[in-house]
Motif scaffolding. Structure first.
Motif, mmCIF file in Angstrom:
data_model
loop_
_atom_site.group_PDB
_atom_site.id
_atom_site.type_symbol
_atom_site.label_atom_id
_atom_site.label_comp_id
_atom_site.label_asym_id
_atom_site.label_seq_id
_atom_site.Cartn_x
_atom_site.Cartn_y
_atom_site.Cartn_z
ATOM 1 N N LEU A 1 -3.046 3.324 -5.932
ATOM 2 C CA LEU A 1 -1.798 3.492 -4.874
ATOM 3 C C LEU A 1 -1.128 2.275 -4.308
ATOM 4 C CD1 LEU A 1 -3.212 6.605 -3.156
ATOM 5 C CD2 LEU A 1 -1.691 6.518 -4.871
ATOM 6 N N TYR A 2 -0.970 1.345 -4.930
ATOM 7 C CA TYR A 2 -0.370 0.095 -4.742
ATOM 8 C C TYR A 2 1.082 -0.056 -5.520
ATOM 9 C CZ TYR A 2 -4.331 -1.792 -2.316
ATOM 10 O OH TYR A 2 -5.283 -1.861 -1.459
ATOM 11 N N ARG B 1 9.805 5.268 7.682
ATOM 12 C CA ARG B 1 8.775 5.850 6.795
ATOM 13 C C ARG B 1 9.613 6.283 5.601
ATOM 14 N NH1 ARG B 1 6.774 10.061 9.498
ATOM 15 N NH2 ARG B 1 5.144 8.664 10.500
ATOM 16 N N LYS C 1 0.635 5.632 0.142
ATOM 17 C CA LYS C 1 -0.115 6.598 0.520
ATOM 18 C C LYS C 1 0.446 8.127 -0.023
ATOM 19 C CE LYS C 1 -0.600 9.289 4.794
ATOM 20 N NZ LYS C 1 -0.358 9.468 6.387
ATOM 21 N N LYS C 2 -0.586 8.740 -0.612
ATOM 22 C CA LYS C 2 -0.060 10.120 -1.298
ATOM 23 C C LYS C 2 -0.246 11.135 -0.454
ATOM 24 C CE LYS C 2 -1.277 11.312 -5.654
ATOM 25 N NZ LYS C 2 -2.042 11.691 -6.628
ATOM 26 N N ILE C 3 1.058 11.787 0.156
ATOM 27 C CA ILE C 3 0.810 12.620 1.256
ATOM 28 C C ILE C 3 0.647 14.142 0.322
ATOM 29 C CG2 ILE C 3 2.496 11.421 2.383
ATOM 30 C CD1 ILE C 3 4.824 12.918 1.477
ATOM 31 N N LEU D 1 4.535 9.700 -3.128
ATOM 32 C CA LEU D 1 4.040 8.385 -2.470
ATOM 33 C C LEU D 1 4.737 8.096 -1.423
ATOM 34 C CD1 LEU D 1 3.262 6.937 -5.772
ATOM 35 C CD2 LEU D 1 1.662 8.051 -4.384
ATOM 36 N N GLU D 2 4.338 7.779 -0.060
ATOM 37 C CA GLU D 2 5.097 7.343 0.866
ATOM 38 C C GLU D 2 4.807 5.855 1.242
ATOM 39 O OE1 GLU D 2 4.976 9.819 4.603
ATOM 40 O OE2 GLU D 2 3.561 8.340 5.316
ATOM 41 N N LYS E 1 0.821 -1.167 -0.003
ATOM 42 C CA LYS E 1 0.202 0.019 0.109
ATOM 43 C C LYS E 1 0.782 1.161 -0.075
ATOM 44 C CE LYS E 1 -3.781 2.105 0.144
ATOM 45 N NZ LYS E 1 -4.325 2.475 -1.054
#
Length: 165
Positions: free
Chosen positions: A140-141, A38, A19-21, A26-27, A17
């Motif tokens: 978002l993968y 992180r 995560k768009k910050i 992409l985090e 997974k």
């Protein structure tokens, strides 16, 4: 028609997974030498990197490096290097992760300025290439192909079992 996830699962890929910050980066979360961190996913970074301030946190053996780092408005930055680290992203793992270590203060300052959290480092093209990465920006993968991990003959790092992850 089968989904991308199903096709890649059959080809031994794992799904991670993203995560768009706030900065549109992409985090993702990853472990280096068993320690959680992180990271920003950066397809334009040739190498995966961590900050000089987290050398002890990730139990890295830092060596002098002649390489100068450049990126995101900074050039000619002094670096160190660390070789043969374990890197785990989701269920994907490698025991031969080589990292560039540099002062990431400017990266984290930019993230904070945009109300995003600081990161420990950057996952770059070296890991993406090793994992034969496929990025699904819509869902978002990140998909990385599993590799077989074999026990090292001798190493200063922890030994790893001879099983695929």
């Amino acid at each position: 028609m089968p989904s991308l996830r199903k096709v890649l699962k059959k080809k031994n890929y794992v799904k991670i997974k993203l995560k768009k910050i706030a900065t549109n980066h992409l985090e993702l979360k990853a472990k280096i030498n068993g320690v959680k961190g992180r990271f920003i996913l950066d397809t334009g970074a040739s190498n995966s990197c961590v900050g000089l301030d987290v050398i002890d946190y990730f139990m890295l053996d830092a060596e002098v490096s002649e390489t100068k780092a450049a990126g995101a408005g900074a050039t000619g930055m002094e670096t160190k290097k660390s070789t043969d680290n374990t890197m785990q992203i989701g269920k994907w793992k490698t025991i031969e992760s080589h990292l560039v270590l540099f002062d990431m203060a400017h990266v984290n300052a930019a993230l904070i300025q945009h109300y995003a959290n600081e990161v420990h480092g950057i996952i770059g093209a070296d890991i993406l290439e090793k994992g034969k990465a496929i990025i699904d920006y819509d869902k978002l993968y990140l998909y990385l192909k599993k590799e077989l991990i074999y026990k090292r003959k001798s190493s200063k790092k922890k030994d790893h079992n001879e099983i695929p992850f």
